[in-house]
Motif scaffolding. Structure first.
Motif, mmCIF file in Angstrom:
data_model
loop_
_atom_site.group_PDB
_atom_site.id
_atom_site.type_symbol
_atom_site.label_atom_id
_atom_site.label_comp_id
_atom_site.label_asym_id
_atom_site.label_seq_id
_atom_site.Cartn_x
_atom_site.Cartn_y
_atom_site.Cartn_z
ATOM 1 N N VAL A 183 0.409 -1.400 0.303
ATOM 2 C CA VAL A 183 -0.256 0.332 0.073
ATOM 3 C C VAL A 183 1.088 1.095 -0.247
ATOM 4 O O VAL A 183 0.978 2.247 -0.547
ATOM 5 C CB VAL A 183 -0.579 0.096 1.049
ATOM 6 N N ILE A 184 2.236 1.509 0.938
ATOM 7 C CA ILE A 184 2.761 2.339 0.509
ATOM 8 C C ILE A 184 3.240 2.805 -0.465
ATOM 9 O O ILE A 184 3.793 3.846 -1.034
ATOM 10 C CB ILE A 184 3.952 2.354 1.929
ATOM 11 N N ALA A 185 3.929 1.716 -1.111
ATOM 12 C CA ALA A 185 5.026 2.000 -2.688
ATOM 13 C C ALA A 185 3.201 2.707 -3.614
ATOM 14 O O ALA A 185 3.306 3.650 -4.096
ATOM 15 C CB ALA A 185 4.616 0.780 -3.142
ATOM 16 N N THR A 186 1.997 2.138 -3.558
ATOM 17 C CA THR A 186 0.176 3.010 -4.424
ATOM 18 C C THR A 186 0.557 4.512 -4.381
ATOM 19 O O THR A 186 0.254 5.829 -4.821
ATOM 20 C CB THR A 186 -0.428 1.809 -4.434
ATOM 21 N N ALA A 224 13.201 6.140 0.748
ATOM 22 C CA ALA A 224 13.312 6.223 2.202
ATOM 23 C C ALA A 224 12.171 5.619 3.330
ATOM 24 O O ALA A 224 12.553 5.017 4.498
ATOM 25 C CB ALA A 224 13.662 8.161 2.665
ATOM 26 N N ALA A 225 11.568 6.484 3.097
ATOM 27 C CA ALA A 225 10.009 6.032 3.543
ATOM 28 C C ALA A 225 9.138 4.326 3.624
ATOM 29 O O ALA A 225 9.444 3.762 4.804
ATOM 30 C CB ALA A 225 8.793 5.968 3.094
ATOM 31 N N GLY A 227 5.870 14.954 8.182
ATOM 32 C CA GLY A 227 6.546 15.076 7.337
ATOM 33 C C GLY A 227 7.811 13.742 7.332
ATOM 34 O O GLY A 227 7.567 13.184 7.948
ATOM 35 N N LEU A 228 8.652 14.508 6.680
ATOM 36 C CA LEU A 228 9.361 13.022 5.723
ATOM 37 C C LEU A 228 10.100 12.573 7.159
ATOM 38 O O LEU A 228 10.506 11.930 6.981
ATOM 39 C CB LEU A 228 10.141 13.649 4.723
ATOM 40 N N ALA A 266 8.867 7.225 12.468
ATOM 41 C CA ALA A 266 8.346 6.089 12.586
ATOM 42 C C ALA A 266 8.420 4.408 11.994
ATOM 43 O O ALA A 266 7.754 3.828 12.355
ATOM 44 C CB ALA A 266 6.313 6.296 12.824
ATOM 45 N N ARG A 267 8.593 4.406 10.986
ATOM 46 C CA ARG A 267 9.011 4.040 9.753
ATOM 47 C C ARG A 267 10.169 2.933 10.188
ATOM 48 O O ARG A 267 9.632 1.923 10.632
ATOM 49 C CB ARG A 267 9.340 3.629 8.098
#
Length: 484
Positions: A47-50, A68-69, A116-117, A123-124
């Protein structure tokens, strides 16, 4: 689609006319329950890639820097996974698994609240700590209940539910991004974790807890620092994120610390990195060939959604529906994996399937906005079929000849290698995109740059074939039934 290094092994049929031995009923139940961990991780990855382009717009970041996420999570997994086997032995696999799942769910909520990034990456990293203890320990809970000849069939019960993650992830991620917010893609982990925790508490018995050897703190520190430095260098070099000398210094420090970790492991009484595992030929070759393969496989889930949205101009929902093809291909391959391994054996499958996957990436490099979406869908489904067969075969072979007492070490090493090279794959794909755009004098990646990146992804996949060719013809015969 996100094909995780944790795409576990598919079942292998027995001799013609005789069904292969099935795992004990308690192993089946354990596999189905702990699959909730793989569902969450695979769902999270896909889901994050989308959602990356929408995240970039909302957070005011470059879409390529949003890699980076993904890599921050994979790096945290890589750094902390070497601890997973020892922690599971010390505190009990069931207890560690439940705590890790709770941490993963809590930090997923934090990701969705990031402003923010920097906050998102932090968090990741915490989420990766939970994942590092969650998925390897889930696999360990299962492997300890089956005999070597049952490994491949038993893990079928693990992978089939786990494939719900990459199947549902792309369309669900696109739909949530377009209709709610990209933040919602992280919150869907919460109900999955709640159901999984309840089932684990109710149905999985606690193991008898043994006292493991003293933790090799020096070895764990050297390995973690080496991997972190290597990934820092890989993520930042040539990307303009930090000065080039700093990125090169990260590489140099990573190599130096890695050399020190190996030296330490050779003389430590109970090393965190058990180098004796590499004396098992099937383990050594499966890890080496699988690592090269995962560089290309790790680039693909990052490239495809970006290409659909930035190159084809598709919405997040449309992108998710198209890239769903890869997961559907992987799901369709599962029932066929048994036949392929029994008919051709591990060696032939790993060699020739590497060539097939490289060819699928080469076809992806030919994509243009003029291609009909149904044709793109078919190509991606073909790639999903081939990649699923490769992951299943490689992961199965890694454990077939490992002594039972070494399963914790084998699980930690293979999981570390899988996540490290999947993370390197993301930076590999992003690096090709950035380099091609820079050479072409473009501010952002265009269709030609994605073509270059797919060809770059095909290269390490193709190089995995000669490594796999070094396997004995009867490698993994106990699991495949192929005599060689």
């Amino acid at each position: 689609m996100a094909v995780s290094g944790l795409d576990a092994a598919e079942g292998v049929a027995g001799a013609a006319g005789d069904p292969a031995p099935s795992p004990p009923p308690n192993a089946r139940l354990t596999a189905i329950i702990v699959a909730s961990a793989l569902i969450m991780q695979n769902l999270d990855s896909s889901v994050i890639a989308t959602a990356l382009p929408a995240m970039a717009r909302d957070l005011g970041a470059d879409p390529l820097h949003l890699s980076a996420a993904i890599t921050s999570y994979l790096v945290a997994l890589t750094v902390f996974i070497p601890l997973s086997g020892w922690v599971a032995d010390r505190f009990g696999a069931k207890r560690v698994f439940m705590v890790a799942m709770a941490v993963f769910a809590f930090t997923s909520a934090l990701c969705g609240l990031s402003r923010g990034l920097g906050e998102l990456v932090g968090a990741r990293v915490l989420q990766g700590l939970g994942g590092a203890m969650m998925v390897p320990v889930a696999r360990l809970l299962l492997l300890r209940q089956v005999r070597p000849e049952e490994v491949v069939r038993a893990t079928t019960w693990l992978t089939m539910p786990a494939l719900l993650g990459p199947i549902l992830g792309p369309p669900l991620g696109g739909l949530l991004t377009d209709t709610v917010s990209w933040r919602a893609v992280f919150w869907i982990n919460l109900p999955v974790a709640a159901v999984g925790l309840l089932a684990i508490w109710r149905f999985i018995p606690a193991e008898r807890q043994a006292r493991p050897p003293r933790l090799d703190l020096v070895g764990v520190t050297l390995i973690g620092a080496s991997l972190a430095c290597l990934m820092f260098g890989a993520e930042t070099i040539g990307r303009g994120m930090v000065p080039a000398p700093l990125a090169l210094a990260g590489f140099a420090a990573g190599i130096g610390l890695g050399w020190a970790a190996v030296r330490w492991a050779r003389r430590a009484p109970n090393p965190a990195l058990d180098l004796s595992m590499f004396a098992v030929p099937s383990f050594r070759i499966a890890v080496a060939a699988g690592s090269l393969f995962r560089i290309g496989a790790g680039a693909s889930p990052f490239l495809l959604p970006l290409f659909m949205q930035l190159g084809f101009g598709a919405s997040a929902t449309t992108s998710g529906m198209i890239t769903l093809a890869t997961a559907l291909g992987a799901f369709a391959m599962k029932p066929m994996t048994s036949f392929a391994l029994k008919r051709f054996g591990f060696r032939n499958v790993l060699v020739w399937n590497s060539v097939m996957v490289a060819a699928s990436f080469a076809v992806c490099a030919m994509f243009t906005p003029d291609w009909p979406l149904w044709a793109v869908f078919l190509v991606l489904a073909w790639g999903g079929l081939a990649r699923s067969l490769q992951f299943t075969s490689s992961n199965s072979l890694s454990y077939v000849d490992v002594p039972p007492g070494k399963l914790s070490s084998a699980t930690a090493i293979t999981a570390t290698a899988q996540q490290l090279f999947m993370a390197l794959g993301v930076t590999w794909g992003a690096g090709w995109l950035a380099a091609s755009a820079a050479i072409g004098g473009r501010d952002g990646p265009g269709v030609a740059d994605f073509s270059a990146a797919f060809l770059g992804a095909a290269l390490p996949v193709l190089l995995a074939a000669p490594l796999a060719a070094r396997l004995a013809r009867d490698a993994g015969v106990r699991a495949s039934g192929h005599p060689g």
